[in-house]
Design a protein around this motif. Structure first.
Motif, PDB file in Angstrom:
ATOM      1  N   ILE A 124       0.855  -1.192   0.000  1.00 46.85           N
ATOM      2  CA  ILE A 124       0.000   0.000   0.000  1.00 46.85           C
ATOM      3  C   ILE A 124       0.888   1.237   0.000  1.00 46.85           C
ATOM      4  O   ILE A 124       1.864   1.317   0.758  1.00 46.85           O
ATOM      5  N   LEU A 129      -3.619   7.033   1.879  1.00 47.07           N
ATOM      6  CA  LEU A 129      -4.437   6.949   3.088  1.00 47.07           C
ATOM      7  C   LEU A 129      -3.617   6.801   4.374  1.00 47.07           C
ATOM      8  O   LEU A 129      -3.969   7.415   5.389  1.00 47.07           O
ATOM      9  N   GLN A 177      -9.535   3.706   7.573  1.00 47.54           N
ATOM     10  CA  GLN A 177      -8.843   2.410   7.662  1.00 47.54           C
ATOM     11  C   GLN A 177      -9.714   1.292   7.088  1.00 47.54           C
ATOM     12  O   GLN A 177      -9.207   0.371   6.447  1.00 47.54           O
ATOM     13  N   GLU A 180      -9.301   1.517   3.450  1.00 47.33           N
ATOM     14  CA  GLU A 180      -7.986   1.000   3.080  1.00 47.33           C
ATOM     15  C   GLU A 180      -7.983  -0.521   3.032  1.00 47.33           C
ATOM     16  O   GLU A 180      -7.451  -1.131   2.098  1.00 47.33           O
ATOM     17  N   ALA A 184      -7.281  -2.741  -0.324  1.00 47.80           N
ATOM     18  CA  ALA A 184      -5.912  -3.253  -0.281  1.00 47.80           C
ATOM     19  C   ALA A 184      -5.690  -4.309  -1.365  1.00 47.80           C
ATOM     20  O   ALA A 184      -6.576  -5.132  -1.631  1.00 47.80           O
TER      21      ALA A 184
END
Length: 261
Positions: A124, A129, A177, A180, A184
């Motif tokens: 990532i 982010l 999160q 994310e 991912a």
């Protein structure tokens, strides 16, 4: 004859026993669910039972300290010491995750091609982010410090605003999160990299949610005039916990997101 002493002799309470049973059942059901989805309902019931026990136990502690006046200076000293030891235990908890990550990344085994991250796993971008989340958490650390100093100086309106801002930032962090994790390019089953990544960042995310709830309860108590500039350990403990969450995230960002990018 009355024995005057500064300590709080706690009355008999059912919550230690009921919470222990709930945690035990939650652990057993979690293990069982790994083998059969039919235990999903029992796991949900045990989690709800555990949450209810925690709520009622903490409710009793708030009543004892706020309405019954049992939290003397000696008792507050013990509570502070307990919170410090709890945070130290949490540091040891996360140290195990960092140990696992560095053991796997510094000496990658032949099973993953002696590469880190393993071939086929795209990392990532830490400047998207993750960097935004770092800014959010650092800002929330400043706002909770602002709230604490406002409370110490009896600026209750300012304290209220700062706590509310911290709660919003904590919720924003959790939302980002979640996005994310959904976007991912790898999953938890993608070798040891995916396992250690989601284990470390996921547990930190749980701690952020717990810390946000902790601060939200302090926000409610402040609005009910249960805190003063001299007596506010509940909020102080929430502040310590939030700063711990901030520091752990900085280590996570540097080591897991940025270091090998």
């Amino acid at each position: 004859m009355t024995n005057f002493q500064p300590f709080h002799i706690v009355t008999i309470s059912p919550w230690p026993v009921t919470l222990s049973i709930s945690v035990f059942l939650c652990m057993i059901m979690s293990i069982k669910m790994l083998h059969s989805i039919s235990f999903k309902l029992m796991l949900l019931i045990s989690v709800i039972s555990m949450i209810m026990c925690c709520i009622q136990w903490w409710r009793d502690v708030i009543r004892e300290g706020t309405f019954q006046g049992t939290h003397t200076n000696k008792v507050c000293y013990g509570l502070r010491l307990g919170m410090i030891l709890f945070i130290l235990s949490e540091i040891m908890f996360f140290s195990a995750f960092f140990w696992t990550y560095f053991h796997s990344s510094l000496t990658p085994s032949s099973e993953i091609g002696m590469n880190w991250p393993p071939k086929g796993v795209d990392m990532i971008n830490p400047y998207h982010l993750p960097l935004l989340n770092t800014i959010i958490l650092l800002t929330s650390g400043m706002s909770i410090t602002w709230a604490h100093h406002s409370l110490l100086n009896k600026m209750y309106t300012s304290c209220n605003k700062a706590i509310f801002l911290t709660i919003m930032l904590g919720m924003y962090f959790s939302m980002l999160q979640y996005i994310e994790f959904k976007k991912a390019p790898f999953t938890m089953s993608d070798s040891v990299y995916g396992s250690t990544f989601y284990l470390a960042t996921g547990f930190h995310g749980i701690h952020v949610i717990i810390g946000t709830i902790f601060i939200f309860i302090s926000f409610l108590r402040l609005n009910n005039s249960q805190f003063s500039s001299e007596h506010h350990f509940g909020f102080e403990a929430a502040t310590w916990y939030w700063h711990f969450v901030d520091v752990i995230w900085l280590f996570l960002f540097i080591s897991i997101y940025w270091w090998n990018f």
